[in-house]
Write a protein that holds these residues in place. Structure first.
Motif, short mmCIF file in Angstrom:
data_model
loop_
_atom_site.label_atom_id
_atom_site.label_comp_id
_atom_site.label_asym_id
_atom_site.label_seq_id
_atom_site.Cartn_x
_atom_site.Cartn_y
_atom_site.Cartn_z
N VAL A 154 0.93 -1.17 0.11
CA VAL A 154 0.17 -0.03 0.08
C VAL A 154 0.90 1.13 -0.11
CG1 VAL A 154 -1.75 1.12 1.32
CG2 VAL A 154 -1.98 -1.33 1.37
N THR A 155 1.17 1.78 -1.10
CA THR A 155 1.89 3.05 -1.17
C THR A 155 1.01 3.85 -2.30
OG1 THR A 155 3.39 2.25 -3.24
CG2 THR A 155 4.12 1.62 -0.94
N THR A 156 1.63 5.25 -2.53
CA THR A 156 1.11 6.01 -3.09
C THR A 156 1.39 5.80 -4.71
OG1 THR A 156 1.16 7.92 -1.65
CG2 THR A 156 1.14 8.66 -4.14
N LEU A 157 2.75 5.21 -4.85
CA LEU A 157 3.14 4.98 -6.21
C LEU A 157 2.50 3.68 -6.65
CD1 LEU A 157 5.28 5.99 -8.21
CD2 LEU A 157 6.82 4.41 -7.26
N GLY A 158 2.03 2.87 -5.75
CA GLY A 158 1.16 1.60 -6.08
C GLY A 158 -0.49 1.87 -6.48
N ALA A 159 -0.88 2.99 -6.17
CA ALA A 159 -2.34 3.24 -6.18
C ALA A 159 -2.59 3.70 -7.59
CB ALA A 159 -2.67 4.63 -5.34
N HIS A 160 -3.68 3.30 -8.22
CA HIS A 160 -4.31 3.65 -9.46
C HIS A 160 -4.71 5.19 -9.65
CE1 HIS A 160 -5.18 -0.94 -10.29
NE2 HIS A 160 -4.21 -0.66 -9.26
N PRO A 161 -4.91 5.83 -10.77
CA PRO A 161 -4.41 5.21 -12.22
C PRO A 161 -3.15 5.15 -12.23
CG PRO A 161 -6.35 6.91 -12.20
CD PRO A 161 -5.71 7.10 -10.83
N PHE A 162 -2.78 4.53 -13.50
CA PHE A 162 -1.35 4.55 -13.94
C PHE A 162 -1.27 5.10 -15.17
CE2 PHE A 162 -0.95 1.26 -10.48
CZ PHE A 162 0.21 1.43 -10.09
N SER A 163 -0.32 5.80 -15.42
CA SER A 163 0.10 6.56 -16.65
C SER A 163 1.50 6.40 -17.14
CB SER A 163 -0.28 8.16 -16.55
OG SER A 163 -0.08 8.82 -17.91
N THR A 164 1.44 5.88 -18.24
CA THR A 164 2.84 5.66 -18.98
C THR A 164 2.95 6.31 -20.29
OG1 THR A 164 2.12 3.57 -19.79
CG2 THR A 164 3.00 3.58 -17.58
N ASP A 165 2.07 7.00 -20.82
CA ASP A 165 2.22 7.82 -21.89
C ASP A 165 1.37 9.21 -21.91
OD1 ASP A 165 2.98 8.32 -24.67
OD2 ASP A 165 2.11 6.48 -25.07
N ILE A 166 1.50 10.09 -22.82
CA ILE A 166 0.98 11.26 -22.62
C ILE A 166 -0.61 11.27 -22.78
CG2 ILE A 166 0.69 13.71 -23.86
CD1 ILE A 166 3.71 13.30 -22.58
N ASP A 167 -1.25 11.88 -21.64
CA ASP A 167 -2.87 12.03 -21.63
C ASP A 167 -3.27 10.50 -21.76
OD1 ASP A 167 -3.68 14.71 -21.59
OD2 ASP A 167 -2.95 14.90 -23.21
N GLN A 168 -2.60 9.54 -21.20
CA GLN A 168 -3.11 8.17 -21.34
C GLN A 168 -3.05 7.60 -20.05
OE1 GLN A 168 -2.41 5.60 -24.69
NE2 GLN A 168 -1.76 3.81 -23.26
N CYS A 169 -4.13 6.80 -19.52
CA CYS A 169 -4.08 6.10 -18.08
C CYS A 169 -4.71 5.03 -18.13
CB CYS A 169 -4.10 7.02 -16.87
SG CYS A 169 -5.96 7.82 -16.97
N LEU A 170 -4.64 4.13 -16.78
CA LEU A 170 -5.43 2.92 -16.97
C LEU A 170 -5.76 2.56 -15.43
CD1 LEU A 170 -4.56 -0.28 -18.70
CD2 LEU A 170 -4.39 -0.22 -16.37
N VAL A 171 -6.76 2.11 -15.26
CA VAL A 171 -7.32 1.59 -13.82
C VAL A 171 -7.56 -0.11 -14.31
CG1 VAL A 171 -8.03 3.73 -12.75
CG2 VAL A 171 -9.67 2.38 -14.10
N ARG A 188 13.15 -4.08 -21.06
CA ARG A 188 14.17 -4.30 -22.45
C ARG A 188 13.80 -3.40 -23.51
NH1 ARG A 188 13.81 -9.97 -21.14
NH2 ARG A 188 12.56 -10.31 -22.72
N ARG A 189 12.41 -3.06 -23.60
CA ARG A 189 12.24 -2.14 -24.63
C ARG A 189 11.92 -0.74 -24.36
NH1 ARG A 189 11.24 -7.01 -25.59
NH2 ARG A 189 10.84 -8.01 -27.70
N GLY A 190 12.25 -0.31 -23.25
CA GLY A 190 12.15 1.08 -22.66
C GLY A 190 10.90 1.51 -21.72
N TYR A 191 10.39 0.51 -21.48
CA TYR A 191 9.21 0.80 -20.80
C TYR A 191 9.22 -0.03 -19.43
CZ TYR A 191 7.18 2.20 -25.06
OH TYR A 191 6.83 2.68 -26.21
N ALA A 192 10.33 0.87 -18.77
CA ALA A 192 10.48 0.14 -17.28
C ALA A 192 9.43 0.63 -16.15
CB ALA A 192 11.98 0.49 -16.83
N ALA A 193 8.76 -0.24 -15.34
CA ALA A 193 7.78 0.22 -14.51
C ALA A 193 8.49 0.80 -13.29
CB ALA A 193 7.25 -1.13 -14.10
N GLN A 194 7.87 1.59 -12.50
CA GLN A 194 8.36 2.36 -11.37
C GLN A 194 7.89 1.88 -9.97
OE1 GLN A 194 10.75 4.76 -11.89
NE2 GLN A 194 10.34 4.08 -14.16
N SER A 195 7.15 0.77 -10.16
CA SER A 195 6.35 0.15 -8.93
C SER A 195 6.21 -1.15 -9.09
CB SER A 195 4.84 0.73 -8.73
OG SER A 195 3.83 -0.01 -9.68
N GLN A 196 5.76 -1.91 -7.99
CA GLN A 196 5.64 -3.39 -8.36
C GLN A 196 4.29 -3.75 -8.41
OE1 GLN A 196 8.22 -5.63 -8.21
NE2 GLN A 196 9.32 -3.79 -8.03
#
Length: 296
Positions: A154-171, A188-196
């Motif tokens: 339970v962390t702020t970084l682990g809360a939703h929504p998640f955004s990994t692109d401009i103006d785009q997010c997901l729950v 490996r393709r440049g999309y490293a996650a910041q949370s678990q």
């Protein structure tokens, strides 16, 4: 368990009420996930790009931020602080420099967009709504999530929504069984996650597919083949709202549509205070089917 809400307004006159309506929907879903909550709001375009930031020490982290950041990136910026978050407006072409500036700071980038702002924190939906004044925010559409943690702490970084692109997010409501494999592949393709959180992996997957030339609809269809587990995804973009459920569709989901709006909820009671809900067309979204509503 978790609770998801989404609201896409068709009628311009309802835009001032978006925050109030979406907040009420989120609070109604509180017992589906009381440990953290968040909302993405798509409001008016700013003068440039908006970065939504978060810090556990906003009194220190955001003090003098406009001057320090502006000097570092060589551009004029503005900063609007809201509790533990701040919305920074800066020129589009300076986003890479801004990301470099924040890389060694006690500041997290929650989202970037022309219209999107994301607010999320640990705590009940009621407390999150109150802290950020979400009820007074205006916009065309938004999504929200109240979390019961299963795959990560339970962390702020682990809360939703998640955004990994401009103006785009997901729950997300559910659990992915192959997210560790996907996490390594995407890194490996440049999309490293910041949370678990496995949900951030799903958000990164969409960004990767779209970065490879897929449309959002094609990327959402790709989740049905490449993401293993059970899930309901609600996606926000600059233009609209998308929904997809896994082929088994064991997680609850319901939608409602009127001439004024399209609404998504984990349960029907999330719609109880929406205007005209008694006359709405209400249905359960089909498994393995992509739905999307967007403005022209």
């Amino acid at each position: 368990m978790c609770g998801i809400v989404g609201l896409y307004l068709k009628r311009e006159a309802l835009r001032p009420e978006l925050g109030a309506l979406l907040s009420d929907m989120l609070v109604t879903m509180s017992d589906r996930g009381p440990d953290s909550a968040g909302i993405a709001i798509y409001g008016d375009e700013g003068p440039g790009l908006k970065l939504t930031l978060q810090s556990d020490r906003p009194d220190i982290a955001f003090d003098g931020l406009a001057e320090d950041l502006g000097r570092a990136i060589g551009a004029e910026v503005s900063v609007r602080v809201i509790d533990t978050h701040a919305v920074v407006s800066l020129p589009h072409e300076r986003i890479a420099a801004a990301r470099d500036f924040f890389s060694d700071k006690d500041i997290r980038i929650m989202s970037a967009g022309e219209r999107m702002e994301i607010y999320k924190e640990v705590g009940t939906p009621q407390s999150v709504v109150k802290r950020f004044g979400l009820g007074s925010m205006a916009g065309s559409h938004g999504i929200g999530h109240t979390r019961m943690a299963t795959e990560s702490a339970v962390t702020t970084l682990g809360a939703h929504p998640f955004s990994t692109d401009i103006d785009q997010c997901l729950v997300h409501n559910g659990s992915l069984s192959n997210h560790n494999y996907l996490r390594r592949m995407l890194a490996r393709r440049g999309y490293a996650a910041q949370s678990q959180n496995d949900t951030e992996v799903a958000a990164s997957y969409l960004s990767w597919r779209m970065g490879s030339g897929a449309t959002l609809g094609e990327a959402l269809e790709g989740t049905l083949a490449d993401l293993d587990g059970f899930f309901t995804f609600v996606v926000g973009t600059e233009k609209g709202l998308g929904v997809v459920r896994d082929p088994i569709a064991c997680k609850p989901a319901v939608m409602a549509e009127t001439e004024d709006y399209v609404a998504f909820g984990s349960e029907y009671r999330a719609f109880s205070n929406l205007p005209g809900i008694d006359a709405a067309r209400v249905w359960e979204p089909e498994p393995a089917t992509v739905y999307f509503w967007e403005r022209s």
